[in-house]
Design an enzyme around this catalytic site. Structure first.
Site, short mmCIF file in Angstrom:
data_model
loop_
_atom_site.label_atom_id
_atom_site.label_comp_id
_atom_site.label_asym_id
_atom_site.label_seq_id
_atom_site.Cartn_x
_atom_site.Cartn_y
_atom_site.Cartn_z
CG HIS A 162 0.72 -0.13 3.68
ND1 HIS A 162 0.84 -1.09 4.64
CD2 HIS A 162 1.05 1.04 4.30
CE1 HIS A 162 1.19 -0.54 5.80
NE2 HIS A 162 1.33 0.76 5.61
CG ASN A 175 1.57 -0.75 10.37
OD1 ASN A 175 0.96 -1.00 9.34
ND2 ASN A 175 2.32 0.32 10.52
CG HIS A 216 -10.93 7.44 6.02
ND1 HIS A 216 -9.85 8.14 6.50
CD2 HIS A 216 -12.00 8.26 6.16
CE1 HIS A 216 -10.26 9.33 6.91
NE2 HIS A 216 -11.55 9.43 6.72
CE1 TYR A 265 -4.01 6.78 6.86
CE2 TYR A 265 -4.44 4.72 5.72
CZ TYR A 265 -3.67 5.47 6.59
OH TYR A 265 -2.56 4.92 7.16
#
Ligand code: HDE
Length: 751
Positions: free
Chosen positions: A129, A201, A393, A416
């Site tokens: 990403h 997503n 996160h 994360y």
């Protein structure tokens, strides 16, 4: 006291008031907040304010307290150039040298400060990403989730500031926006009970069922490690090698090969939390739930050829679209929805394992219930400070939302925070303005690189008596986060999945059968293209075996394209009920912020063009005039010339004339001028019309413009209109645009 939500509301209102103004006058995209004069300015002025559509992270302290500082960027102050310490400088264009021809002196502290800082301007890009675009906005809850969760930000009428970052997965920071890939849709809700990050997503399933496989799928999808090619795409051997062997990836792969893999815009994407979460209400009752974002504009995609052309013509297409839409007042909007399931011991619904992230629950079985609305209304003021440094996160959870044992989710809970330590250079990244919570923070985390908070007290430990016992733990009455005491089944410690995770094909078939014929054509084309780009025949054959287990027609069509035999299935074809909600075709949607190109020539009726331009603005869309040369026509600014325009920038094309070849219509000057066509029309306009037609876009003409349609042979075909006036032509075109594309133009062979 002014709350952050109130501030956001004011910004929204102020922006809404400006919308009418903006829509009738300005085309978005201007670089600065004031026009640039021709001569270099020499009179000192204060830094210019940000552009009106820009926002900044709210001005709170590293521990979440409001500062009262106006919410405009205060990165610079004063009219004069200074050092980083604030000393004013006389010269920044020459280093301090031993004479005009001499070497640079080591004592040149300004030179060293400037170069040293420059040398360290980059931080590691995200491992996945890396390429993204962000925006600020507000989330307003409808209250419909109150029965299932006690999360305060979901209570009726509650407004919460948000920052959203959209992204591609595979490409580097500088890669193109329109590649075939999954898109990230990560939302930071600055709730007053602690920040909630919904890191989702645009595809509701994932390639893998266990987080331990994440490095494998990403290593396979990233460029080959020896040559570092291809960039930002899955059409290569290592990707297909992995997904054809690791068949739980087949469902996600099918979504990527569908039109979902090439969205038209971030504004026209759905978003999914993917995993099942556990919600807790005021009474302590739990429910399982999946999060969905539903775009107001509908789910739309690019045509594949369009996506490829855009990667060259405008690699920033999606970010530009997002920023321009906000600047034009066409604020992107989504509804947040929940699919809610009973929290049973089995954690299944209608036989679907809710912990398996390769499975969806069709909306026909569990409807998506709207719980609030997201509006993005401000663009970032500084890309690096906000979009690059934002850190999401999954463990950022407010009371009322908890995790489940989905093994993918569990692994993400580790990843994360870990990734930010390297990327943002230490453990205090939560104090960066865009990451600061708006809830009061009283943790016992101390020190470390880049510590911005000045903590008071002597006892950052518990229990203590020296700081009066502060901080205290909270209970239900104080809205403390509570881990749901889920019973964990007695079981051996194993490296294994439940047997229900073994079905890798039935939902892929469900997706395929839910597509309209035109969408199925696109899927066939995508598989054929991607596998056609693989070098190894064994990999193509292996993937064909997977397709055989999904659908014989799909397999046969792709096999034919590859020149290989279609294999027989190795598992029985699943008997599934299609889910019409998965198809993108067949409804009508608003056209906010869409782009209409208007071709004019010296003989066009410019009053009529002016009227059309106003009508396009009034429809909430953006008109771009395309003329033989730059400058103005009839007092209206020309945004594109025949040399700079390309059909892929426009959602529809209007023709106000039949322009004769302009003086620069020479292939030696503009490669597009080599397009074949009637000698009487500028070849770039011919190409524009042909491409717009091929990509199933609405085309309209009036007056002399109709001649182009006849000469290019598109007159009278579906979605091509001629009318007596510009207004009338646009009215018809606008109606056609509501269906997104003129779908009848795509012949569907598998229907
Ligand atoms: Fe991520 N993912 N991910 N991911 N992910 C990251 O975190 C990871 C997964 C998603 O705009 C990284 O801050 C693991 C699913 C988005 O800043 C990293 C696994 C979904 C973003 C990471 C997954 C996502 C990330 C890289 C397998 C959809 C961009 C930089 C268990 C539900 C956020 C960062 C942004 C980013 C790890 C799978 C979405 C490395 C280990 C499933 C939208 O921590």
């Amino acid at each position: 006291m002014e709350t952050p939500a109130k501030k956001v509301k004011e910004v929204v209102q102020a922006a809404a008031e400006k919308v009418a103004d903006v829509l009738t006058s300005e085309v978005p995209g201007k670089p600065g907040s004031a026009p640039a004069p021709l001569a270099e300015p020499t009179t000192p002025v204060e830094p210019l304010p940000p552009k009106k559509e820009q926002g900044t992270p709210d001005t709170v302290t590293p521990t979440g307290a409001e500062t009262g500082v106006p919410a405009v960027a205060k990165g610079q102050q004063g009219a004069y150039l200074t050092t980083a310490q604030g000393a004013r400088l006389r010269d920044t264009d020459h280093s301090l040298k031993a004479g005009p021809r001499g070497p640079i002196l080591l004592q040149d502290h300004h030179f060293r400060e400037k170069i040293t800082h420059f040398d360290h301007e980059r931080i590691p890009e995200r491992v996945v990403h890396a390429r993204g675009a962000g925006a600020h906005g507000v989330f307003t809850a409808s209250g419909t989730a109150e029965a299932v969760t006690r999360a305060g930000f979901l209570k009726k009428g509650r407004e919460t500031p948000v920052f959203v970052r959209f992204s591609t997965v595979l490409g580097s920071r500088g890669s193109a926006d329109t590649v075939r890939d999954t898109r990230g849709f990560a939302t930071k809700f600055y709730t007053d009970e602690g920040t909630f990050d919904l890191v989702g997503n645009n595809i509701p399933v994932f390639f893998i069922q266990d987080a331990i496989k994440f490095p494998d799928i990403i290593h396979a999808g990233k460029p080959h490690p020896d040559r570092e090619i291809p960039q930002a795409q899955s059409a290569h051997d290592t990707f297909w090698d992995f997904v054809s062997l690791h068949t739980e990836a087949q469902h996600h792969t099918m979504w990527n090969m569908s039109d979902r893999g090439i969205p038209r815009s971030y504004r026209t994407m759905e978003g999914f939390g993917v995993h099942t979460f556990r919600l807790v209400n005021e009474a302590g009752e739990t429910a399982l739930a999946k999060f969905h974002w539903k775009p107001k504009l509908g789910v739309h995609s690019l045509d594949w050829e369009e996506a490829q052309l855009l990667a060259g013509v405008d690699p920033d297409f999606h970010r530009r679209d997002l920023y321009d839409a906000i600047e034009a007042g066409a604020f992107p909007e989504w509804e947040l929805g929940l699919q809610v399931f009973p929290d049973t011991r089995e954690e299944t619904f209608a036989g679907i394992d809710l912990l398996d992230p390769t499975k969806i629950v069709p909306e026909e079985l569990a409807p998506v219930q709207t719980v609030g609305r997201l509006v993005l209304n401000r663009t970032p003021t500084n890309f690096f400070a906000e979009t690059e440094q934002v850190a999401f996160h999954l463990g950022h959870l407010p009371p009322g939302i908890d995790v489940t044992n989905d093994p993918l989710l569990q692994g993400r809970l580790f990843s994360y925070v870990d990734t930010q330590l390297t990327r943002l250079g230490g453990p205090n990244y939560t104090q960066i303005p865009v990451n600061r919570p708006h809830a009061p923070v009283n943790d016992m985390l101390r020190d470390g690189f880049h510590q911005h908070a000045v903590h008071a007290g002597v006892a950052p430990y518990r229990p203590n008596s020296l700081d009066g016992g502060n901080p205290f733990t909270a209970g239900d009455a104080e809205h403390a986060f509570a881990d749901v005491p889920v019973v964990v089944a007695e079981a051996p410690k194993v490296r294994a999945n439940p047997a229900s995770f073994d079905d890798h094909y039935s939902q892929v078939r469900l997706f395929w059968l839910s597509m309209s014929p035109v969408e199925q054509e696109h899927i066939i084309r995508a598989y054929t293209f991607e596998l056609g780009k693989c070098y190894e025949q064994a990999i193509k054959e292996r993937q064909l075996r997977c397709l055989a287990n999904i659908d014989p027609v799909l397999c046969a069509q792709v096999a034919a394209g590859l020149g290989l035999p279609a294999p027989e299935p190795t598992v029985p074809l699943a008997d599934v009920t299609p889910s019409p909600a998965l198809s993108q075709v067949g409804a009508q949607w608003p056209g906010d912020g869409r782009i209409v190109g208007i071709v004019v020539d010296p003989d066009s009726d410019l009053d009529d063009v002016g009227a059309v331009r106003r009508a396009v603005f009034a429809a909430g869309m953006v008109p771009l005039l395309i003329a033989p040369h730059g400058g103005t026509v009839g007092g209206m600014p020309v945004q594109r010339t025949f040399a700079t325009a390309r059909s892929v920038e426009f959602d529809a094309v209007l023709l106000a004339g039949t322009p004769a070849p302009a003086p620069d219509a020479l292939p030696a000057r503009d490669a597009k001028a080599g397009a074949a066509g009637p000698a009487t029309v500028d070849p770039r306009v011919v190409l524009l019309v042909e491409e717009a037609w091929r990509h199933a876009k609405a085309i309209g003409a009036w007056g002399a413009g109709a001649t182009v349609l006849t000469l290019t042979g598109v007159a009278g075909t579906p979605g091509v209109v001629t009318a007596g006036s510009g207004d009338a032509a646009f009215a018809e075109v606008q109606q056609l645009m509501a269906a997104h594309r003129v779908w009848e133009r795509f012949p569907a062979a598998v229907a």
